[in-house]
Design a protein around this motif. Structure first.
Motif, PDB file in Angstrom:
ATOM      1  N   VAL A  33       0.840  -1.200   0.000  1.00 36.39           N
ATOM      2  CA  VAL A  33       0.000   0.000   0.000  1.00 36.39           C
ATOM      3  C   VAL A  33       0.873   1.247   0.000  1.00 36.39           C
ATOM      4  O   VAL A  33       0.631   2.202  -0.760  1.00 36.39           O
ATOM      5  N   THR A  36       2.489   1.712  -3.354  1.00 38.32           N
ATOM      6  CA  THR A  36       1.471   2.106  -4.328  1.00 38.32           C
ATOM      7  C   THR A  36       1.132   3.586  -4.203  1.00 38.32           C
ATOM      8  O   THR A  36       1.034   4.308  -5.206  1.00 38.32           O
ATOM      9  N   TYR A  37       1.012   4.046  -2.966  1.00 39.42           N
ATOM     10  CA  TYR A  37       0.625   5.447  -2.769  1.00 39.42           C
ATOM     11  C   TYR A  37       1.787   6.399  -3.055  1.00 39.42           C
ATOM     12  O   TYR A  37       1.561   7.540  -3.462  1.00 39.42           O
ATOM     13  N   ALA A  40       1.530   6.592  -6.741  1.00 39.63           N
ATOM     14  CA  ALA A  40       0.390   7.435  -7.099  1.00 39.63           C
ATOM     15  C   ALA A  40       0.714   8.909  -6.871  1.00 39.63           C
ATOM     16  O   ALA A  40       0.346   9.772  -7.686  1.00 39.63           O
ATOM     17  N   THR A  68      -5.614   7.863  -8.902  1.00 37.64           N
ATOM     18  CA  THR A  68      -6.589   6.787  -8.733  1.00 37.64           C
ATOM     19  C   THR A  68      -6.317   5.644  -9.703  1.00 37.64           C
ATOM     20  O   THR A  68      -6.421   4.460  -9.334  1.00 37.64           O
ATOM     21  N   VAL A  71      -3.504   3.491  -8.349  1.00 37.49           N
ATOM     22  CA  VAL A  71      -3.981   2.612  -7.277  1.00 37.49           C
ATOM     23  C   VAL A  71      -4.828   1.486  -7.867  1.00 37.49           C
ATOM     24  O   VAL A  71      -4.726   0.328  -7.437  1.00 37.49           O
ATOM     25  N   SER A  75      -4.226  -2.514  -7.504  1.00 38.69           N
ATOM     26  CA  SER A  75      -5.253  -3.382  -6.929  1.00 38.69           C
ATOM     27  C   SER A  75      -5.576  -4.545  -7.857  1.00 38.69           C
ATOM     28  O   SER A  75      -5.860  -5.657  -7.391  1.00 38.69           O
ATOM     29  N   LEU A  83      -6.948  -2.070  -1.690  1.00 40.30           N
ATOM     30  CA  LEU A  83      -5.812  -1.159  -1.743  1.00 40.30           C
ATOM     31  C   LEU A  83      -6.294   0.284  -1.910  1.00 40.30           C
ATOM     32  O   LEU A  83      -5.595   1.218  -1.532  1.00 40.30           O
ATOM     33  N   TYR A  84      -7.493   0.442  -2.449  1.00 42.20           N
ATOM     34  CA  TYR A  84      -8.016   1.795  -2.657  1.00 42.20           C
ATOM     35  C   TYR A  84      -8.582   2.406  -1.376  1.00 42.20           C
ATOM     36  O   TYR A  84      -8.677   3.629  -1.266  1.00 42.20           O
ATOM     37  N   TYR A  87      -7.472   5.645   0.210  1.00 37.99           N
ATOM     38  CA  TYR A  87      -7.398   6.798  -0.688  1.00 37.99           C
ATOM     39  C   TYR A  87      -8.427   7.852  -0.309  1.00 37.99           C
ATOM     40  O   TYR A  87      -8.187   9.062  -0.431  1.00 37.99           O
ATOM     41  N   GLN A 169     -13.468   2.494  -7.292  1.00 37.26           N
ATOM     42  CA  GLN A 169     -12.363   3.439  -7.179  1.00 37.26           C
ATOM     43  C   GLN A 169     -12.667   4.818  -7.786  1.00 37.26           C
ATOM     44  O   GLN A 169     -12.576   5.832  -7.098  1.00 37.26           O
TER      45      GLN A 169
END
Length: 318
Positions: A33, A36-37, A40, A68, A71, A75, A83-84, A87, A169
């Motif tokens: 996570v 990923t962020y 992002a 988005t 992410v 996912s 995983l979203y 957010y 999402q």
């Protein structure tokens, strides 16, 4: 040797190994996570750099959409739409902070009291809500039950990636951005001094955060007591509302709208943000939770007749 102690020892070993595997899954999940962020955020920063001459409202929108999509891709790669989930609470304070920096010309020392009030309240809200998600998420092996339900019940011929992207999402991202429309004037218009409407905004927004925090804590404590297994939560705030945490979330966005109204009354039309939040919770979130609770807990239909969905009141008697 007696077989009973051996069985007990084996059982303890199994639980210990299972616990270790669960912690490993959580650690792996949270690492993914975080990565990923970060990705992002970098993608969003690239959009901001590419569109730096555009209006900050539109620049933020496209950066939000691209983040988005990053992410979403992650996912799909790990087959876990959850995983979203963070957010919803991570992106808003980042976007608001970017607008404040732009408005202040990069000098946060020039930020106004209203700007700081909005930022601090959003940060408190974001930290609490993200932490609440983190406590309940068990790692990559755990996906929100609503996503599992959507996957299993989607219409024949509709691919899962489309449901995941559009329904899980992108739709929440757009709803949250609608809520953030009022934050733009709240943090970019600095000509109007602090006034009574700002005080009301602080009270509503801060009270909403407190309402969410108290209701979530009461729910966790109730669910964590083995005595309450299978029972309907009807203590504290939950005695007067079936979803006090949702009510707190709705009020949070109305509080942000009041900040925008205090800064720039001409932006009253951004009320579409909190109205959209009301529609989301009233017609999507509350019905889904109620249907699930009614299927799992005998007596929940009666509970629904006696306790209101959102706005609290004393429970009705038979």
């Amino acid at each position: 040797m007696d077989a009973y102690p051996l069985a007990m020892a084996a059982d303890r070993d199994i639980h210990r190994i299972g616990g270790a595997l669960a912690e490993s899954s959580r650690a792996t999940g949270f690492t993914l996570v975080a990565l990923t962020y970060v990705a992002a955020g970098l993608a969003a920063a690239a959009v901001v750099a590419a569109l730096r001459v555009g209006h900050p409202l539109l620049v933020a929108f496209w950066a939000d959409v691209i983040a988005t999509l990053v992410v979403f891709a992650a996912s799909m790669a790990v087959a876990n739409a959850s995983l979203y989930d963070p957010y919803w609470s991570v992106a808003p304070p980042v976007i608001a902070a970017g607008w404040v920096v732009w408005s202040a010309g990069g000098d946060l020392g020039a930020a106004t009291g209203r700007q700081w009030a909005v930022l601090l309240l959003m940060l408190v809200w974001a930290i609490r809500l993200t932490a609440n998600w983190a406590v309940s998420w068990r790692g990559l092996s755990h996906e929100d039950w609503r996503y599992v339900q959507l996957r299993e019940q989607r219409p024949s011929g509709v691919p899962w990636w489309l449901v995941n992207l559009a329904g899980i999402q992108m739709m929440p991202t757009l709803v949250v951005f609608a809520g953030l429309l009022a934050v733009w004037p709240a943090v970019s218009v600095t000509s109007r001094p602090w006034g009574p409407l700002d005080v009301a905004a602080v009270l509503v927004t801060g009270g909403a955060i407190l309402l969410e925090a108290v209701s979530d804590r009461q729910l966790h404590r109730f669910a964590g007591d083995p005595v309450n297994r299978g029972r309907i939560v009807d203590v504290g705030l939950w005695r007067y509302s079936r979803h006090p945490n949702y009510l707190g979330e709705i009020l949070f966005w109305w509080g942000l709208w009041l900040f925008g109204l205090a800064a720039a009354p001409d932006w009253w039309w951004t009320v579409i943000g909190p109205i959209t939040m009301v529609l989301l919770f009233v017609f999507v979130s509350v019905p889904m939770m109620d249907r699930r609770s009614a299927a799992r807990r005998p007596g929940y239909a009666r509970h629904m007749r006696h306790v209101p969905a959102l706005f609290p009141r004393p429970p009705r008697d038979d």
